[in-house]
Design a protein around this motif. Sequence first.
Motif, PDB file in Angstrom:
ATOM      1  N   GLY A   1      41.624 -81.682 -15.772  1.00  0.00           N
ATOM      2  CA  GLY A   1      40.892 -81.529 -14.510  1.00  0.00           C
ATOM      3  C   GLY A   1      41.766 -81.718 -13.289  1.00  0.00           C
ATOM      4  O   GLY A   1      41.321 -81.513 -12.167  1.00  0.00           O
TER       5      GLY A   1
ATOM      6  N   LYS B   1      38.542 -81.387 -10.908  1.00  0.00           N
ATOM      7  CA  LYS B   1      37.267 -81.713 -11.538  1.00  0.00           C
ATOM      8  C   LYS B   1      37.419 -82.957 -12.405  1.00  0.00           C
ATOM      9  O   LYS B   1      38.486 -83.237 -12.930  1.00  0.00           O
ATOM     10  CB  LYS B   1      36.792 -80.538 -12.390  1.00  0.00           C
ATOM     11  CG  LYS B   1      36.471 -79.326 -11.543  1.00  0.00           C
ATOM     12  CD  LYS B   1      35.885 -78.216 -12.375  1.00  0.00           C
ATOM     13  CE  LYS B   1      35.743 -76.917 -11.603  1.00  0.00           C
ATOM     14  NZ  LYS B   1      34.915 -77.015 -10.406  1.00  0.00           N
ATOM     15  N   LYS B   2      36.312 -83.661 -12.537  1.00  0.00           N
ATOM     16  CA  LYS B   2      36.328 -84.840 -13.391  1.00  0.00           C
ATOM     17  C   LYS B   2      35.487 -84.559 -14.619  1.00  0.00           C
ATOM     18  O   LYS B   2      34.452 -83.892 -14.541  1.00  0.00           O
ATOM     19  CB  LYS B   2      35.736 -86.046 -12.644  1.00  0.00           C
ATOM     20  CG  LYS B   2      36.542 -86.446 -11.427  1.00  0.00           C
ATOM     21  CD  LYS B   2      35.923 -87.681 -10.779  1.00  0.00           C
ATOM     22  CE  LYS B   2      36.592 -87.953  -9.435  1.00  0.00           C
ATOM     23  NZ  LYS B   2      35.687 -87.851  -8.296  1.00  0.00           N
TER      24      LYS B   2
ATOM     25  N   GLU C   1      33.540 -86.400 -16.214  1.00  0.00           N
ATOM     26  CA  GLU C   1      32.145 -86.866 -16.137  1.00  0.00           C
ATOM     27  C   GLU C   1      31.281 -85.960 -15.258  1.00  0.00           C
ATOM     28  O   GLU C   1      30.069 -85.901 -15.422  1.00  0.00           O
ATOM     29  CB  GLU C   1      32.065 -88.334 -15.681  1.00  0.00           C
ATOM     30  CG  GLU C   1      32.829 -88.675 -14.423  1.00  0.00           C
ATOM     31  CD  GLU C   1      34.301 -89.042 -14.662  1.00  0.00           C
ATOM     32  OE1 GLU C   1      34.909 -88.533 -15.616  1.00  0.00           O
ATOM     33  OE2 GLU C   1      34.842 -89.824 -13.857  1.00  0.00           O
ATOM     34  N   ASP C   2      31.926 -85.238 -14.321  1.00  0.00           N
ATOM     35  CA  ASP C   2      31.164 -84.273 -13.517  1.00  0.00           C
ATOM     36  C   ASP C   2      30.894 -83.006 -14.305  1.00  0.00           C
ATOM     37  O   ASP C   2      29.885 -82.335 -14.117  1.00  0.00           O
ATOM     38  CB  ASP C   2      31.947 -83.887 -12.264  1.00  0.00           C
ATOM     39  CG  ASP C   2      32.018 -85.031 -11.255  1.00  0.00           C
ATOM     40  OD1 ASP C   2      31.169 -85.940 -11.361  1.00  0.00           O
ATOM     41  OD2 ASP C   2      32.919 -85.013 -10.406  1.00  0.00           O
ATOM     42  N   LEU C   3      31.856 -82.672 -15.147  1.00  0.00           N
ATOM     43  CA  LEU C   3      31.753 -81.420 -15.878  1.00  0.00           C
ATOM     44  C   LEU C   3      30.713 -81.479 -16.985  1.00  0.00           C
ATOM     45  O   LEU C   3      29.978 -80.532 -17.208  1.00  0.00           O
ATOM     46  CB  LEU C   3      33.111 -81.072 -16.501  1.00  0.00           C
ATOM     47  CG  LEU C   3      34.155 -80.539 -15.530  1.00  0.00           C
ATOM     48  CD1 LEU C   3      35.522 -80.537 -16.168  1.00  0.00           C
ATOM     49  CD2 LEU C   3      33.778 -79.148 -15.071  1.00  0.00           C
TER      50      LEU C   3
ATOM     51  N   PRO D   1      27.701 -83.093 -17.566  1.00  0.00           N
ATOM     52  CA  PRO D   1      26.270 -82.836 -17.380  1.00  0.00           C
ATOM     53  C   PRO D   1      25.978 -81.432 -16.888  1.00  0.00           C
ATOM     54  O   PRO D   1      25.008 -80.815 -17.311  1.00  0.00           O
ATOM     55  CB  PRO D   1      25.850 -83.874 -16.341  1.00  0.00           C
ATOM     56  CG  PRO D   1      27.086 -84.474 -15.796  1.00  0.00           C
ATOM     57  CD  PRO D   1      28.223 -84.086 -16.652  1.00  0.00           C
ATOM     58  N   GLY D   2      26.838 -80.888 -16.035  1.00  0.00           N
ATOM     59  CA  GLY D   2      26.542 -79.579 -15.448  1.00  0.00           C
ATOM     60  C   GLY D   2      27.058 -78.427 -16.264  1.00  0.00           C
ATOM     61  O   GLY D   2      26.945 -77.282 -15.864  1.00  0.00           O
TER      62      GLY D   2
END
Length: 480
Positions: free
Chosen positions: A153, A158-159, A161-163, A165-166
């Motif tokens: 990331g 990007k992280k 943990e962000d990636l 869930p979405g």
Amino acid sequence: MALMVYNTLARQYEQFVPVEEGKVSIYVCGITPYDHSHIGHARPAVFWDVVRRYLLHKGYKVKLVTNFTDIDDKLINRSRQTRTPIPEIAEKFIQEYLECMDKLGVLRADVYPRASEVIPEIIETVETLIDKGLAYESAGDVYFRAERFPGYGKLSGKKIEDLLPGARVEVSELKESPLDWALWKASAPDEPGWPSPWGKGRPGWHIECSVMVHKHLGPQIDMHGGGTELVFPHHENEVAQAEAVSGVEPYVRYWVHSELLNLEGEKMSKSLGNVIYLSDIVNNHDPMAVRLYLLSAHRRKILDFSDELLRSAEKGWERIRTGYQNAVEFLANPSAQGLRDASKLAEATAQCRKTFFESMDNDFATPGALAAVFDLITAINAHVVPRGETTADPDARQKVAGAYGLLIECLGILGLVPQAELTPVSRGRDISNGLIDILVEIRNTARKQKDYTTADYIRDKMGDLGITLEDTPSGTKVRM
RNA sequence: GGCGACAUGGCCAAGUGGUAAGGCAGGGGUCUGCAAAACCCUUAUCCCCGGUUCGAAUCCGGGUGUCGCCUCCA
């Protein structure tokens, strides 16, 4: 003056320093030849061509590699639909792409590797990744463990943990995590494939670039280009694969992305169906005008496509050509007298040099560089276009030569070629030139006799054929 | 929902703290039989609101809007 480059990885401008002094290695993502190229594909190609020319001008040795993805799902589908073998489709569109590039004056890359040519290297790389525990086999597929790679990331910001869930990625029970991606895909019996330790299959998309870079340029390269839409996941994954395999960090020192070309505010892309074919544009417009259009915005700004913008570029290109032509004619005529104080021209030349190179050093800011060129054109025209008045400056000729020299230098870096010689010369052309001369002669006789009806008739009819006649104090000029 | 980029005259577009380049289009002139080309002159306070600073389009904060990425894609 130092060359500054905006690096996607660092998210800031950095001074460009190559790994190896005097040499620059560049990899630019190419196309998947499953359909006609569109005008958007020409943007990075032309941009990188300018980068390359500029670096060469600075004295670097440059090696440029651009790939063709000649095996993937889109090609497989296309092959099914058209009942044409994949290599045939790929070859056809690769040739079309290269022809368009030639017309646009894009110098050929040093190497154009194709995915299908590096299958052994890909398999080897995938095996290494499995050995290192960064990849795993699953029902004939092989996936990369994204979360196992430290720093995943970092390029796209990007992280994990962000990636998670979405993630819109298709959920597959074959994968350990939705973030994992295929390095190798098992092929169905009716799909093309190569034998591998995991059965018949084909490479995933991202792996080919890592492998080609390593093969042709080494474990660490200076610059890597491509459209911004490739930053994630393509380039992010490429970094992970490459660094995981080689252990060399950073894989790429300068990530140099170009913004997209939009049509009516929307990204031009085959999947959206809002596509303007490159061949149509290049065949129906002066390719150099198209090139000027593509360079009219900085690479990190979205460029919109419209007929109006293209027309505007065509006019601008005509202005450059005219100015160039004026300088050539002046220098070719030993008795031509300059106008005004020639020191102004020398001043303008110095100013252009300064602005042009400052702009180019500022992250390849072609719009600023073009502005410098236009200023130089104005200065040349002001001095050189016959207007009756003359100057007695004995150095005038030398100053015009200096301005002309710089103009050629700048246009050369931008890859804008004003020389008429670009157009193929043939015997037929020689004859028509002779005929044109005769017509011009007849017309000028008519003008002397004040027979303007005949004179204008000739000019109008020739104008219809795309031949422009201009009457100047020093005679009639023919422009085509 | 998360991440990011961008927002400058009629259209396009530079500018990375010092008082708004350039192209196209428009207007006025010069030149010219006319036309074209060319030259000269001419059209902006930079999305909004705050802040930092002697000074901001440029830096910071908050809005608004547009685009891109998060799925194949130059």
